[in-house]
Design an enzyme around this catalytic site. Structure first.
Site, PDB file in Angstrom:
ATOM      1  N   ARG A  88     -26.690  -6.749   2.628  1.00  0.00           N
ATOM      2  CA  ARG A  88     -26.613  -6.640   4.130  1.00  0.00           C
ATOM      3  C   ARG A  88     -27.006  -8.003   4.634  1.00  0.00           C
ATOM      4  NH1 ARG A  88     -30.167  -4.208   8.460  1.00  0.00           N
ATOM      5  NH2 ARG A  88     -29.164  -4.282  10.496  1.00  0.00           N
ATOM      6  N   ARG A 113     -30.212  -5.293  25.726  1.00  0.00           N
ATOM      7  CA  ARG A 113     -31.803  -5.905  25.535  1.00  0.00           C
ATOM      8  C   ARG A 113     -32.761  -6.138  26.948  1.00  0.00           C
ATOM      9  NH1 ARG A 113     -33.300  -5.453  20.340  1.00  0.00           N
ATOM     10  NH2 ARG A 113     -31.640  -4.914  18.748  1.00  0.00           N
ATOM     11  N   LYS A 166     -20.656   1.594  12.564  1.00  0.00           N
ATOM     12  CA  LYS A 166     -22.157   2.193  12.602  1.00  0.00           C
ATOM     13  C   LYS A 166     -22.012   3.264  13.727  1.00  0.00           C
ATOM     14  CE  LYS A 166     -25.529  -0.778  12.372  1.00  0.00           C
ATOM     15  NZ  LYS A 166     -26.534  -1.820  12.483  1.00  0.00           N
ATOM     16  N   THR A 213     -31.827   3.243   8.118  1.00  0.00           N
ATOM     17  CA  THR A 213     -33.047   3.212   8.998  1.00  0.00           C
ATOM     18  C   THR A 213     -34.042   4.322   8.502  1.00  0.00           C
ATOM     19  OG1 THR A 213     -31.388   3.018  10.862  1.00  0.00           O
ATOM     20  CG2 THR A 213     -33.713   2.984  11.378  1.00  0.00           C
TER      21      THR A 213
END
Length: 472
Positions: free
Chosen positions: A32, A73, A218, A276
């Site tokens: 990845r 963010r 995702k 994760t």
């Protein structure tokens, strides 16, 4: 052989040729590249390294480009962080300011239009909880419900709120075009909220003549859970992104959600990756916790095709050891699975498509006969994927003539893709498939093997035939 595939994130700890080779030897199948970090020059160097390794070893290591996605963010704080105290007022603003314990800037100008009084906002990957008090054109005034330390450039989550963020950002499009040029095998789309994101990316790939690249969704926000079936139908595979998803949904629901997502992907025949916090303690320690080992095993038993390591291999102190440990846990788990019970459980989900019925029948026959291998000559990887869906105990050998298909088929659990010269006649196809696997030491004289493929062989996605064969 190890059935469960391992995806490793490449970063400063693993982007040297020496360490990368050790990662593959330890069990990595796909790498990845996280495009949230590192510019094009850095990623280009990593891609070149991977390609050189593939050329030298002929190992089908796929490349997954992970897009940054339409995320929100915080910007920066004075000194890099600020402590938010429970009960205090805190303002999120679209203006550029130096962050303090009273206010900070955010990266998404549209958020004041998307939230209202009473909505909840999470900062710092879910550590800090805010409640919106009032909103104007540029500022969101909040009360701190759960305090903590807010830091630079951390994720801002707005659970159960449909934002007006674009489905794909301009940066994502640039990254995808870079990936097309560099010949990546998979593109994962971050913060998918509906099938629209997948359709947009597939249209980009089609326009660029790159339909062979697989699009992975995702699942990392609550909106995606509501549209899960349409996302799975549209995508070529799914990542259960437990970190960000666990911020948006109650933690107590995460085990159930993971099993549900994996199960739905299994029923649809789409490869599913669990990511994760896989073995996160090994970022700093040479051994995992017992809970992490059990988590990996449970993910495999739930039906995951692959597990994805992030910081463990990108920035951790023990990247090779983390892969070795993940491999050993996977092999131990696979050796003790009840494959007959798994096959029976799959029976009710096989559907009525000819390919599913033939593949299920092949797996049932393979189990009854205790075959040494299931052999799938395939143009696109489709046959191997549909056989993998039913989790047979026997290894699945996908014989392919396109190295791009070899790398994408490598995502399916239990599948070992092998390069094979294309045949258009059935009898030479059967004979040469057997001879190829004998030469590679995968099967031997006296073995019972099962072959499944489509007739006419040149047609795509037409699995309709199986043949039982005694190796001579």
């Amino acid at each position: 052989m190890k059935k469960t595939k391992i995806i490793a994130t490449i970063g400063p700890s693993s982007d040297s040729p020496q360490v990368f080779a050790k990662l593959v030897d330890a069990g990595v199948n796909i790498v990845r590249l996280n495009f949230s970090h590192g510019g094009y020059e850095v990623q280009q160097n990593r891609i070149n390294m991977i390609k050189r390794y593939r050329d030298e070893t002929k190992k089908p290591i796929g490349i997954l480009l992970d897009t940054k996605g339409p995320e929100i963010r915080t910007k920066t704080f004075k000194g890099g962080e600020a402590t938010l105290v429970q009960g205090a007022q805190f303002i999120l603003t679209t203006r550029d300011v130096d962050g303090t314990n009273q206010m900070c800037s955010i990266t998404y100008d549209g958020l004041p239009n998307d939230v209202k009084a009473g909505d909840k906002i999470l900062l710092n990957d879910g550590v800090i909880l805010l409640e919106v008090v009032c909103v104007d054109d540029t500022e969101i005034v909040c009360t701190v419900i759960i305090g903590g330390v807010a830091r630079d450039r951390k994720l801002v989550s707005v659970p159960n709120i449909l934002t007006t963020l674009p489905v794909i950002t301009e940066r994502d499009i640039q990254d995808i075009e870079f990936g097309i040029k560099e010949g990546v095998d998979f593109i994962s789309i971050s913060f998918v909220r509906s099938a629209q994101s997948i359709k947009v990316v597939k249209q980009i790939l089609q326009d660029k003549g790159a339909e062979h690249i697989k699009v992975i969704a995702k699942i990392q926000c609550s909106n995606a859970i509501e549209k899960l079936d349409e996302i799975i139908d549209a995508a070529d595979g799914v990542i259960v992104a437990r970190g960000t998803l666990g911020v948006e949904v109650p933690i107590a629901k995460m085990p159930r959600l993971q099993r549900e997502i994996v199960s739905r992907c299994n029923r649809s025949g789409k490869p599913v990756i669990v990511s994760t916090h896989i073995i996160e303690s090994m970022i700093n320690n040479p051994l995992p916790t017992r809970a992490e080992a059990i988590d990996i095993s449970n993910s495999i038993n739930d039906g995951a095709d692959a597990v994805m390591l992030s910081g463990e291999t990108a920035t951790g102190k023990y990247p090779v050891e983390a892969v070795k440990m993940t491999s050993s846990i996977a092999i131990e788990t696979e050796e003790t699975r009840d494959y007959q019970a798994l096959l029976e459980a799959h029976r009710k989900h096989k559907g009525n498509k000819p390919a599913d019925i033939v593949a299920y029948g092949a797996c049932r026959a393979a189990d009854d006969l205790a075959v040494s291998a299931i052999i799938c000559p395939t143009n696109t990887g489709f046959t191997a994927g549909v056989v993998s869906k039913f989790t047979p105990q026997a290894p699945i050998y996908a014989l392919v003539y396109d190295d791009r298909v070899q790398r994408t088929a490598n995502l399916f659990s239990g599948v070992e893709p092998i390069m094979f010269e294309q045949r258009n006649e059935i009898m030479p196809l059967i004979k040469d498939s057997i001879e190829t696997l004998k030469e590679l030491g995968k099967i031997k004289v006296g073995d019972t093997v099962l072959m499944t493929f489509g007739i006419p062989y040149s047609n795509r996605q037409t699995t309709n035939t199986m043949k039982i064969h005694i190796v001579e």
